[in-house]
Design an enzyme around this catalytic site. Structure first.
Site, mmCIF file in Angstrom:
data_model
loop_
_atom_site.group_PDB
_atom_site.id
_atom_site.type_symbol
_atom_site.label_atom_id
_atom_site.label_comp_id
_atom_site.label_asym_id
_atom_site.label_seq_id
_atom_site.Cartn_x
_atom_site.Cartn_y
_atom_site.Cartn_z
ATOM 1 N N GLY A 202 -44.070 66.305 8.286
ATOM 2 C CA GLY A 202 -44.725 65.179 8.939
ATOM 3 C C GLY A 202 -45.270 64.227 7.899
ATOM 4 O O GLY A 202 -44.784 64.190 6.759
ATOM 5 N N SER A 203 -46.292 63.502 8.279
ATOM 6 C CA SER A 203 -46.814 62.472 7.391
ATOM 7 C C SER A 203 -47.625 63.087 6.243
ATOM 8 O O SER A 203 -48.186 64.183 6.379
ATOM 9 C CB SER A 203 -47.695 61.516 8.187
ATOM 10 O OG SER A 203 -48.737 62.236 8.790
ATOM 11 N N THR A 204 -47.710 62.362 5.163
ATOM 12 C CA THR A 204 -48.486 62.830 4.010
ATOM 13 C C THR A 204 -49.960 62.975 4.387
ATOM 14 O O THR A 204 -50.636 63.916 3.969
ATOM 15 C CB THR A 204 -48.294 61.856 2.829
ATOM 16 O OG1 THR A 204 -46.917 61.951 2.419
ATOM 17 C CG2 THR A 204 -49.180 62.196 1.651
ATOM 18 N N VAL A 206 -51.334 63.770 7.327
ATOM 19 C CA VAL A 206 -51.578 65.028 8.053
ATOM 20 C C VAL A 206 -51.319 66.218 7.129
ATOM 21 O O VAL A 206 -52.025 67.229 7.201
ATOM 22 C CB VAL A 206 -50.727 65.099 9.346
ATOM 23 C CG1 VAL A 206 -50.858 66.460 10.006
ATOM 24 C CG2 VAL A 206 -51.146 63.996 10.321
ATOM 25 N N GLY A 207 -50.360 66.100 6.246
ATOM 26 C CA GLY A 207 -50.089 67.171 5.284
ATOM 27 C C GLY A 207 -51.320 67.505 4.442
ATOM 28 O O GLY A 207 -51.611 68.671 4.171
ATOM 29 N N GLU A 224 -43.377 69.237 3.928
ATOM 30 C CA GLU A 224 -42.325 68.231 3.720
ATOM 31 C C GLU A 224 -42.884 66.937 4.276
ATOM 32 O O GLU A 224 -43.062 66.798 5.487
ATOM 33 C CB GLU A 224 -41.044 68.625 4.467
ATOM 34 C CG GLU A 224 -40.394 69.894 3.966
ATOM 35 C CD GLU A 224 -39.824 69.766 2.568
ATOM 36 O OE1 GLU A 224 -39.644 68.630 2.083
ATOM 37 O OE2 GLU A 224 -39.582 70.808 1.944
ATOM 38 N N CYS A 258 -37.633 60.303 6.637
ATOM 39 C CA CYS A 258 -38.405 60.515 5.407
ATOM 40 C C CYS A 258 -37.570 60.198 4.175
ATOM 41 O O CYS A 258 -38.112 59.866 3.136
ATOM 42 C CB CYS A 258 -38.886 61.955 5.355
ATOM 43 S SG CYS A 258 -37.556 63.130 5.564
ATOM 44 N N GLU A 351 -44.854 53.807 3.308
ATOM 45 C CA GLU A 351 -43.720 54.274 4.110
ATOM 46 C C GLU A 351 -43.774 53.533 5.447
ATOM 47 O O GLU A 351 -44.689 53.745 6.242
ATOM 48 C CB GLU A 351 -43.835 55.782 4.325
ATOM 49 C CG GLU A 351 -42.677 56.333 5.125
ATOM 50 C CD GLU A 351 -42.788 57.828 5.368
ATOM 51 O OE1 GLU A 351 -43.866 58.301 5.765
ATOM 52 O OE2 GLU A 351 -41.771 58.522 5.174
HETATM 53 P P1 NAD Z 1 -47.248 63.501 11.966
HETATM 54 O O1 NAD Z 1 -47.760 63.941 10.659
HETATM 55 O O2 NAD Z 1 -48.039 62.561 12.762
HETATM 56 O O3 NAD Z 1 -46.959 64.743 12.932
HETATM 57 C C1 NAD Z 1 -46.108 65.800 12.556
HETATM 58 C C2 NAD Z 1 -46.491 67.032 13.355
HETATM 59 O O4 NAD Z 1 -47.808 67.438 12.987
HETATM 60 C C3 NAD Z 1 -46.525 66.824 14.864
HETATM 61 O O5 NAD Z 1 -46.080 67.996 15.508
HETATM 62 C C4 NAD Z 1 -48.010 66.603 15.123
HETATM 63 O O6 NAD Z 1 -48.406 66.930 16.439
HETATM 64 C C5 NAD Z 1 -48.630 67.552 14.121
HETATM 65 N N1 NAD Z 1 -50.002 67.217 13.720
HETATM 66 C C6 NAD Z 1 -50.588 65.989 13.709
HETATM 67 N N2 NAD Z 1 -51.874 66.088 13.285
HETATM 68 C C7 NAD Z 1 -52.082 67.393 13.011
HETATM 69 C C8 NAD Z 1 -53.208 68.120 12.522
HETATM 70 N N3 NAD Z 1 -54.358 67.523 12.222
HETATM 71 N N4 NAD Z 1 -53.076 69.448 12.337
HETATM 72 C C9 NAD Z 1 -51.909 70.081 12.610
HETATM 73 N N5 NAD Z 1 -50.815 69.441 13.083
HETATM 74 C C10 NAD Z 1 -50.896 68.112 13.275
HETATM 75 O O7 NAD Z 1 -45.802 62.932 11.633
HETATM 76 P P2 NAD Z 1 -44.776 62.213 12.605
HETATM 77 O O8 NAD Z 1 -45.318 60.846 12.870
HETATM 78 O O9 NAD Z 1 -44.419 63.101 13.752
HETATM 79 O O10 NAD Z 1 -43.497 62.143 11.656
HETATM 80 C C11 NAD Z 1 -43.310 61.151 10.737
HETATM 81 C C12 NAD Z 1 -43.661 61.598 9.332
HETATM 82 O O11 NAD Z 1 -42.950 62.785 8.991
HETATM 83 C C13 NAD Z 1 -43.256 60.590 8.276
HETATM 84 O O12 NAD Z 1 -44.274 60.429 7.325
HETATM 85 C C14 NAD Z 1 -42.033 61.218 7.626
HETATM 86 O O13 NAD Z 1 -41.766 60.789 6.328
HETATM 87 C C15 NAD Z 1 -42.352 62.654 7.706
HETATM 88 N N6 NAD Z 1 -41.130 63.441 7.617
HETATM 89 C C16 NAD Z 1 -40.877 64.159 6.488
HETATM 90 C C17 NAD Z 1 -39.707 64.880 6.367
HETATM 91 C C18 NAD Z 1 -39.401 65.682 5.149
HETATM 92 O O14 NAD Z 1 -38.587 66.592 5.223
HETATM 93 N N7 NAD Z 1 -40.016 65.420 4.012
HETATM 94 C C19 NAD Z 1 -38.795 64.886 7.407
HETATM 95 C C20 NAD Z 1 -39.077 64.148 8.547
HETATM 96 C C21 NAD Z 1 -40.262 63.445 8.648
#
Ligand code: NAD
Length: 448
Positions: A202-204, A206-207, A224, A258, A351
């Site tokens: 997901g996003s950096t 939230v990561g 990731e 991503c 991004e």
């Molecule tokens: P996001 O970070 O908003 O959400 C990703 C997941 O995390 C969702 O299931 C969401 O419900 C969950 N989440 C959100 N907040 C959370 C928290 N506080 N605690 C635990 N879980 C939580 O990302 P998104 O908007 O769904 O996806 C887009 C992002 O993902 C972009 O930044 C993209 O670059 C990244 N991405 C990375 C890769 C990779 O392999 N590096 C692949 C695809 C997407």
């Protein structure tokens, strides 16, 4: 769920709460001892059956994914095919989780790779099926049980995957899907004492939060995250080929990728020639109904996402090329190329996660490397040149996890994928993925 191409309701899915997350973890915990103890061949066969069942339902899954995410049906089919490949690839892993013997005095020393227990897999909305498979495959192969949390915008195929898994005879509790918000269900999974590891895409932003929460119990985490990858085009490259490939390397999945090569670095002497070729290929992109076989780019995921993407055209951004997009309902945004862009501009630093590319001129090899590395991200990237020595010099100098030379391909099932810097921690796919779903155990047997 709203269908991004029509803005109509596609399905209603009840949202889980923290109690549901706890129940899913409890089910996974109960299923773990038997799954872990299963003969490696049988665990592999369970993955093979899952792959075959997904393949049988490929048409249904692809249509559901295309409608839920708004992605072209041909891409959605590719993702289902990738899931099948990933499960088949990791089906061979249980019998190949080799250890080592290490020469020591007075005995025999052995290493073993052992499963972790219950793993929580948290995935985003842009490639829901493919990214789930990258985690489910190695997690199950290594003997872990799973709680999978899809993004709330796109849970439909994950729900189908759980049904399919149960129908193929995967033991109850081995793969559990919970549909809930990140702030509630996601954070509960990250903090749950019975979850041994979190694999997150997901996003950096939230990561970082997940890393902080997981640190409290030294939970294993792989991340990731986002990217701002450079597509570096030298003047000695096959410019036509580079320009023909560049649009889908940014605009594929409507830029919600991503790996999007959203910074196109072009050697200054080649900029005019490259831009002419790029314009032709951007204008030729087929943007429209995700269910149309010929469509190459669909709408964005939501109205919010479209608003965020549109904000990058404020602040005097120079639009050099604009493709087409349908009018009317649907979260459409035309493929857009900004040029020239400085690497300090917002469009080059953040991004965007939408169909906007920034063309950044560079002077020479050293300048290209400097600009490419001048970002907090380091996920992917490409180098286009006819000079093999330069290609390897630049590739080795880039602070990036996954690089392609004279290609814009990033992901292969059999090779590691993941990021440097704030693009993440850990690698998915290929043989390295298994290291992140196992612990290394050392056993010494005295022979004296
Ligand atoms: P996001 O970070 O908003 O959400 C990703 C997941 O995390 C969702 O299931 C969401 O419900 C969950 N989440 C959100 N907040 C959370 C928290 N506080 N605690 C635990 N879980 C939580 O990302 P998104 O908007 O769904 O996806 C887009 C992002 O993902 C972009 O930044 C993209 O670059 C990244 N991405 C990375 C890769 C990779 O392999 N590096 C692949 C695809 C997407």
């Amino acid at each position: 769920m709203i269908e991004p191409a029509t803005e109509k309701v596609l399905a209603e899915v009840p949202e889980a709460g923290v109690d549901d997350a706890d129940r899913a973890v409890a089910r996974a915990k109960a299923a773990y001892p038997a799954w872990r103890a299963m003969a490696p061949r049988d665990r592999g066969n369970a993955l093979r059956r899952l792959a075959a069942a997904v393949e049988r339902e490929a048409g249904k899954l692809a249509t559901l994914e295309a409608r839920n995410v708004g992605k072209p049906i041909s891409d959605a089919r590719g993702e289902v095919a990738m899931m099948v490949d990933v499960f088949n690839y990791f089906a061979g892993a249980p019998e190949r989780l080799f250890g080592k013997t290490i020469p020591v005095a007075g005995g025999v020393d052995m290493t073993f790779r052992e499963p972790l227990g219950v793993v929580a897999l948290i995935v985003p909305w842009n490639f829901p099926l493919a990214i789930a498979s990258w985690k489910v495959g190695p997690a199950l192969a290594a003997g872990n049980t799973i709680v999978l949390k899809p993004a709330t915008l796109t849970p439909l195929t994950a729900i189908e995957l759980e049904r399919i898994a149960l129908e193929t005879g995967l033991p109850e509790g081995v793969l559990n899907v919970v549909v809930g918000a990140g702030r509630t269900v996601g954070e509960r999974l990250v903090q749950h004492p019975d979850v041994a590891k979190v694999a997150f895409t997901g996003s950096t932003e939230v990561g970082k939060r997940i890393g902080q929460l997981a640190a409290a119990s030294i939970k294993r985490v792989t991340l990731e995250l986002g990217g701002k990858s450079a597509n570096i085009v030298f003047a000695d490259a096959d410019l036509e080929k580079a320009a023909a490939s560049a649009p889908l390397a940014v605009f594929g999945n409507a830029g919600q990728d991503c790996c999007a090569r959203s910074r196109i670095l072009v050697e200054r002497s080649a900029v005019d020639r490259f831009m002419r070729a790029l314009e032709a290929s951007v204008k030729a992109l087929k943007v429209g109904d995700p269910l149309d076989e010929k469509t190459e780019m669909g709408p964005l995921i939501s109205a919010d996402q479209r608003e965020k993407v549109a904000s990058y055209l404020e602040d005097g951004a120079r639009v050099a090329i604009r493709g087409s997009a349908p009018d009317g309902p649907g979260y459409w945004f035309p493929p857009t190329v900004l040029s020239p862009v400085a690497n300090t501009d917002r469009a080059a630093r953040e991004e965007i996660f939408g169909p906007i590319a920034a063309v950044i001129p560079f002077e020479d090899e050293a300048d290209a490397i400097r600009i490419a590395n001048d970002t907090v991200y380091g996920l992917s990237g490409s180098i286009w040149t006819g000079n093999a020595g330069r290609a390897m010099r630049v590739a080795r100098a880039l602070e990036t996890g996954t690089i392609s030379i004279n290609s814009n391909n990033s992901v292969r099932v059999t090779t590691p994928f993941g990021g440097f810097k704030q693009s993440g921690i850990g690698r998915e796919l290929g043989p390295h993925a298994l290291e992140h779903y196992t612990e290394l155990k050392n056993i010494f047997l005295s022979t004296t």
